[in-house]
Structure formats: structure tokens, C-alpha cells
Design an enzyme around this catalytic site. Structure first.
Site, PDB file in Angstrom:
ATOM      1  N   ARG A 168       0.660  -1.319   0.003  1.00  0.00           N
ATOM      2  CA  ARG A 168      -0.077  -0.002  -0.138  1.00  0.00           C
ATOM      3  C   ARG A 168       1.050   1.345   0.065  1.00  0.00           C
ATOM      4  O   ARG A 168       1.895   1.345   0.567  1.00  0.00           O
ATOM      5  CB  ARG A 168      -0.853  -0.016   1.140  1.00  0.00           C
ATOM      6  CG  ARG A 168      -2.175  -0.925   1.288  1.00  0.00           C
ATOM      7  CD  ARG A 168      -3.106  -0.469   0.087  1.00  0.00           C
ATOM      8  NE  ARG A 168      -4.247  -1.345   0.107  1.00  0.00           N
ATOM      9  CZ  ARG A 168      -4.562  -2.451  -0.696  1.00  0.00           C
ATOM     10  NH1 ARG A 168      -3.474  -2.581  -1.621  1.00  0.00           N
ATOM     11  NH2 ARG A 168      -5.633  -3.085  -0.663  1.00  0.00           N
ATOM     12  N   HIS A 178      -1.601   0.657  -9.690  1.00  0.00           N
ATOM     13  CA  HIS A 178      -2.374  -0.527  -9.148  1.00  0.00           C
ATOM     14  C   HIS A 178      -2.867  -1.819  -9.512  1.00  0.00           C
ATOM     15  O   HIS A 178      -4.007  -2.068  -9.494  1.00  0.00           O
ATOM     16  CB  HIS A 178      -3.354   0.122  -8.071  1.00  0.00           C
ATOM     17  CG  HIS A 178      -3.892  -0.587  -6.774  1.00  0.00           C
ATOM     18  ND1 HIS A 178      -4.029   0.179  -5.495  1.00  0.00           N
ATOM     19  CD2 HIS A 178      -3.923  -1.874  -6.596  1.00  0.00           C
ATOM     20  CE1 HIS A 178      -4.267  -0.801  -4.654  1.00  0.00           C
ATOM     21  NE2 HIS A 178      -4.259  -2.141  -5.191  1.00  0.00           N
TER      22      HIS A 178
HETATM   23  P1  NDP Z   1      -1.098 -11.066   4.655  1.00  0.00           P
HETATM   24  O1  NDP Z   1      -2.262 -10.504   5.831  1.00  0.00           O
HETATM   25  O2  NDP Z   1      -1.252 -12.583   4.410  1.00  0.00           O
HETATM   26  O3  NDP Z   1       0.175 -10.808   5.118  1.00  0.00           O
HETATM   27  C1  NDP Z   1       0.432  -9.443   5.603  1.00  0.00           C
HETATM   28  C2  NDP Z   1       2.017  -9.564   6.197  1.00  0.00           C
HETATM   29  O4  NDP Z   1       2.303  -8.334   6.848  1.00  0.00           O
HETATM   30  C3  NDP Z   1       2.153 -10.764   7.435  1.00  0.00           C
HETATM   31  O5  NDP Z   1       3.300 -11.431   7.202  1.00  0.00           O
HETATM   32  C4  NDP Z   1       2.169  -9.838   8.664  1.00  0.00           C
HETATM   33  O6  NDP Z   1       2.914 -10.235   9.618  1.00  0.00           O
HETATM   34  C5  NDP Z   1       2.799  -8.355   8.087  1.00  0.00           C
HETATM   35  N1  NDP Z   1       2.657  -7.445   8.830  1.00  0.00           N
HETATM   36  C6  NDP Z   1       1.564  -6.624   9.194  1.00  0.00           C
HETATM   37  N2  NDP Z   1       1.889  -5.650  10.048  1.00  0.00           N
HETATM   38  C7  NDP Z   1       2.948  -5.975  10.245  1.00  0.00           C
HETATM   39  C8  NDP Z   1       3.796  -4.924  11.232  1.00  0.00           C
HETATM   40  N3  NDP Z   1       3.323  -3.846  11.934  1.00  0.00           N
HETATM   41  N4  NDP Z   1       5.152  -5.248  11.096  1.00  0.00           N
HETATM   42  C9  NDP Z   1       5.748  -6.423  10.540  1.00  0.00           C
HETATM   43  N5  NDP Z   1       4.852  -6.954   9.684  1.00  0.00           N
HETATM   44  C10 NDP Z   1       3.691  -6.617   9.473  1.00  0.00           C
HETATM   45  O7  NDP Z   1      -1.598 -10.359   3.477  1.00  0.00           O
HETATM   46  P2  NDP Z   1      -1.334 -10.603   1.886  1.00  0.00           P
HETATM   47  O8  NDP Z   1      -0.104 -11.003   1.717  1.00  0.00           O
HETATM   48  O9  NDP Z   1      -2.485 -11.329   1.317  1.00  0.00           O
HETATM   49  O10 NDP Z   1      -1.500  -8.968   1.169  1.00  0.00           O
HETATM   50  C11 NDP Z   1      -0.546  -8.276   1.710  1.00  0.00           C
HETATM   51  C12 NDP Z   1      -0.957  -6.821   1.082  1.00  0.00           C
HETATM   52  O11 NDP Z   1      -0.882  -6.685  -0.412  1.00  0.00           O
HETATM   53  C13 NDP Z   1      -2.822  -6.429   1.237  1.00  0.00           C
HETATM   54  O12 NDP Z   1      -3.073  -5.886   2.729  1.00  0.00           O
HETATM   55  C14 NDP Z   1      -2.645  -5.355   0.345  1.00  0.00           C
HETATM   56  O13 NDP Z   1      -2.348  -4.167   0.905  1.00  0.00           O
HETATM   57  C15 NDP Z   1      -1.621  -5.674  -0.765  1.00  0.00           C
HETATM   58  N6  NDP Z   1      -2.076  -6.079  -1.995  1.00  0.00           N
HETATM   59  C16 NDP Z   1      -1.732  -5.269  -3.224  1.00  0.00           C
HETATM   60  C17 NDP Z   1      -2.198  -5.602  -4.488  1.00  0.00           C
HETATM   61  C18 NDP Z   1      -1.774  -4.702  -5.543  1.00  0.00           C
HETATM   62  O14 NDP Z   1      -2.340  -5.114  -6.550  1.00  0.00           O
HETATM   63  N7  NDP Z   1      -1.052  -3.871  -5.397  1.00  0.00           N
HETATM   64  C19 NDP Z   1      -2.906  -7.042  -4.657  1.00  0.00           C
HETATM   65  C20 NDP Z   1      -3.042  -7.364  -3.459  1.00  0.00           C
HETATM   66  C21 NDP Z   1      -2.776  -7.162  -2.141  1.00  0.00           C
HETATM   67  P3  NDP Z   1       2.547 -11.860  10.287  1.00  0.00           P
HETATM   68  O15 NDP Z   1       2.592 -12.759   9.362  1.00  0.00           O
HETATM   69  O16 NDP Z   1       3.332 -11.880  11.413  1.00  0.00           O
HETATM   70  O17 NDP Z   1       0.985 -11.310  10.893  1.00  0.00           O
HETATM   71  C1  OXD Z   2      -5.864  -6.055  -2.917  1.00  0.00           C
HETATM   72  C2  OXD Z   2      -5.436  -5.047  -3.819  1.00  0.00           C
HETATM   73  O1  OXD Z   2      -5.696  -5.541  -1.742  1.00  0.00           O
HETATM   74  O2  OXD Z   2      -6.004  -5.232  -5.050  1.00  0.00           O
HETATM   75  O3  OXD Z   2      -6.130  -7.213  -3.253  1.00  0.00           O
HETATM   76  O4  OXD Z   2      -4.979  -4.011  -3.640  1.00  0.00           O
END
Ligand code: NDP
Ligand code: OXD
Length: 317
Positions: free
Chosen positions: A232, A280
Site C-alpha cells: 500500500r 495499482h
Molecule cells: P497477509 O495478511 O497474508 O500478510 C501480511 C503480512 O504483513 C504478514 O506477514 C504480517 O505479519 C505482516 N505485517 C503486518 N503488520 C506488520 C507489522 N506492523 N510489522 C511487521 N509485519 C507486519 O496479506 P497478503 O499477503 O494477502 O497481502 C498483503 C497486502 O498486499 C494487502 O494487505 C494489500 O495491501 C496488498 N495487495 C496489493 C495488491 C496490488 O495489486 N498492489 C494486490 C493484493 C494485495 P504476520 O505474518 O506476522 O501477521
Molecule cells: C488488494 C488490491 O488488496 O488489489 O487485493 O490491492
């Protein structure tokens, strides 16, 4: 799903930012689920138990008295945060689905390889009819650091191993993934950054991750590091990244997400030679597999089983 007559068929309200209703209709139909288009919801307000949404307007979900489960059309749930968006106590299921994951793997591998092999420079050279080969490092001499080792980050890390890079990851909790060194928690962020040549950010938008890529963290990366952000835009303090790119401390950035989207046409990023912008699109939700993910979860819910991939808005993701 066991429904027989049309009246008793399960309905899902769908609100997407792409007009793909025909596909949602087709793929939900395979599970005997009907869709209600967002613009037609007034006729069904009293009976809708399930909603699959992206960026619903404040107050709009509260108009559905029968609503029991909200499905996020995206992996991120930050579009559901904020006042009066999600009615109290309604569970939210994140989008976790193979093609969403593989789309992100494709995007990040593409960017890593393009940056590692100077492809953006060759594209510029071509425009100027310049023939200028440069040497490149071996992948084993470079470390990719992935911020966020969740569903997407861990899949990306596994995929990148095939090229021979060193892979490390940072998350809130410790991970155990073959050949990916796990760093976790605030105390280990600095050590993680110091080792990272290519930083991939796949963090969700939360209070803790907001502004995490700032002057201090960017200057902890080795000189000449690259930044890829497909998590993000809120993770980045734009002025700090711009300064680091201008000074050359950060050699380049591939950015798919921004603090404000669409990125305004006068944003300095557009004019920077070492910034590579996509709107995006790193990954997208495709109706086929996503309808299956929602249908399976609805099936579980109707059978009284726990929902999978629940988001926790208090934790922030
Ligand atoms: P997950 O919830 O599976 O993974 C999130 C990861 O971030 C986890 O490993 C989590 O740690 C870590 N995390 C969260 N907060 C913290 C913190 N404060 N400090 C350290 N690590 C942290 O989400 P996804 O992998 O499915 O998706 C990740 C993000 O990708 C989405 O939230 C979205 O914003 C973005 N996205 C973007 C897209 C695009 O087209 N650009 C498409 C899809 C998603 P832990 O494992 O320990 O909980
Ligand atoms: C998602 C995205 O969160 O598209 O899946 O950004």
C-alpha cells in the site's frame, strides 16, 4: 450448496470497481449462487446476507439489516476501515486466492528481474539509440528483503528463490520458510534493512505500517538499493523516498500503489527517471477463482463451520 428453487438460492451482493458482473454471475452460478449488482441492491435490502465489496460508501452496508458476512474483493481490507463502513460485529473475509497470489508473484519477479538486469536503462538507451552494455551481479550476490511475509510475500519469496537470490523476510511474527531467513518485530527491522539490496514491500495498510519507508529506514538500506512497493502507498513517506532517489542512495523504485490514487498528474514521481509507475495492477481479483473462494466460505458458514481468512480490523489486516 443445496438450494433448489430460485427463491431460496443464496444471493451475494457484489460491488467491484471493474464492471465484471457477467463473469461474477457465471462463476457464482456454478455454485448455485445468484449475484445482486450493487446498483440493484435497493430491491433486496432486507434479504442480503452476504456482500462481496470493494470500497463501499460509508453507511451503505449498514442499510442491509440481514447482512452476516462481508467478503473483501481485495486481499487488503483497508478500504473497509473508517467510520460507519462495517457494521459492528460483522466478520470480514479477505480475498485469498491462487490467481491473486500468482499475479503478485509475476509482478514482483518482473520488477526484480527488470531492475537487477538494468532493463529500464536499456529501454531508455533504445529511445536514444544508445548501445551500452553493462555488467551485472550474480543473483547470489544480491539479497531481496520482503516486508510482509504473509500469503503474498511468502509466495513471492518462494518464487524468487529459483533465480538464486538470497531471500530474507520481515513480519510481525517469526516465520519458518525453507531458505528464507525470517526477521520479525520492530527490533529486527534495522538488521533486515541493512542486508537488503532489493526491498519488496507487501505490507498491509495499518497504523504500524504507515510511513514505515521513511528517511531513517531508507537510509538504513545499502547505497544503491532498489525499492518495490506493491503493498500500500501509505507505507511510503513520499518526500523521503524522493529525496533518497534524488541523492542516489536509492537507485530506483518500482511503485504500484500510492498514498493518493489515482496518482495526480503533477506528482513528481511521474517525471523521475528512476521511478517506474504502474496503476495499482500488481495483482487483480479474477471472478473465476474468487467466486469459488467466496462460495466455499459461504458453504462453510451455512454448515456452521468457521470462516477462513478472516481479517481482524483491530489488528488492522
Ligand atoms: P497477509 O495478511 O497474508 O500478510 C501480511 C503480512 O504483513 C504478514 O506477514 C504480517 O505479519 C505482516 N505485517 C503486518 N503488520 C506488520 C507489522 N506492523 N510489522 C511487521 N509485519 C507486519 O496479506 P497478503 O499477503 O494477502 O497481502 C498483503 C497486502 O498486499 C494487502 O494487505 C494489500 O495491501 C496488498 N495487495 C496489493 C495488491 C496490488 O495489486 N498492489 C494486490 C493484493 C494485495 P504476520 O505474518 O506476522 O501477521
Ligand atoms: C488488494 C488490491 O488488496 O488489489 O487485493 O490491492
Amino acid at each position: 450448496m443445496q438450494n433448489t428453487s430460485n427463491n431460496s438460492r443464496t444471493k451475494v451482493l457484489v460491488k467491484s470497481d471493474f464492471d465484471r458482473y457477467a463473469e461474477w454471475e457465471l462463476y457464482f452460478g456454478r455454485f448455485n449462487i445468484d449475484i445482486v449488482r450493487w446498483e440493484d441492491r435497493q430491491e433486496h435490502l432486507q434479504t442480503l446476507r452476504f456482500a462481496l465489496v470493494w470500497q463501499p460508501e460509508p453507511g451503505s452496508l449498514a442499510e442491509l439489516p440481514a447482512l452476516e458476512v462481508i467478503f473483501s474483493i481485495g486481499a487488503g481490507v483497508d478500504h473497509l476501515k473508517g467510520e460507519n463502513i462495517v457494521p459492528e460485529g460483522i466478520p470480514i473475509v479477505r480475498m485469498v486466492q491462487d490467481s491473486l497470489t500468482s499475479g503478485m508473484v509475476e509482478y514482483i519477479c518482473y520488477q526484480i528481474l527488470a531492475l537487477h538486469r538494468d532493463m529500464y536503462q536499456y529501454a531508455r538507451d533504445q529511445k536514444a539509440a544508445v548501445w551500452k552494455p553493462v555488467t551485472y551481479a550474480l543473483p547470489k550476490e544480491r539479497t531481496i528483503g520482503i516486508l510482509g511475509l504473509g500469503v503474498l510475500g511468502s509466495a513471492v519469496g518462494r518464487a524468487l528463490q529459483q533465480f538464486g537470490f538470497n531471500i530474507i523476510g520481515w513480519s510481525r511474527s517469526e516465520k519458518s520458510i525453507d531458505n528464507i531467513q525470517s526477521y520479525y518485530g520492530d527490533a529486527q527491522l534495522e538488521a533486515f534493512l541493512e542486508k537488503t539490496d532489493y526491498l519488496v514491500c507487501l505490507l498491509p495498510n495499518t497504523l504500524e505500517t504507515t510511513g514505515i519507508l521513511n528517511q531513517k529506514t531508507l537510509s538504513t538500506l545499502p547505497k544503491g538499493a532498489y525499492v518495490i512497493n506493491a503493498g500500500r502507498g501509505t507505507a511510503v513517506v513520499d518526500n523521503d523516498l524522493i529525496a533518497a532517489l534524488q541523492s542516489g542512495h536509492i537507485a530506483g523504485a518500482a511503485l504500484d500503489v500510492f498514498n493518493l490514487e489515482p496518482l495526480s498528474s503533477d506528482h513528481p514521481y511521474w517525471q523521475m527517471e528512476n521511478v517506474f509507475i504502474t496503476p495499482h495492477i500488481a495483482s487483480m481479483t479474477h471472478p473465476e477463482g474468487s467466486a469459488a473462494h467466496v462460495a466455499q466460505n459461504i458453504g462453510r458458514y451455512l454448515e456452521g463451520k468457521p470462516l477462513t481468512h478472516l481479517a481482524d480490523l483491530k489488528r488492522g489486516y
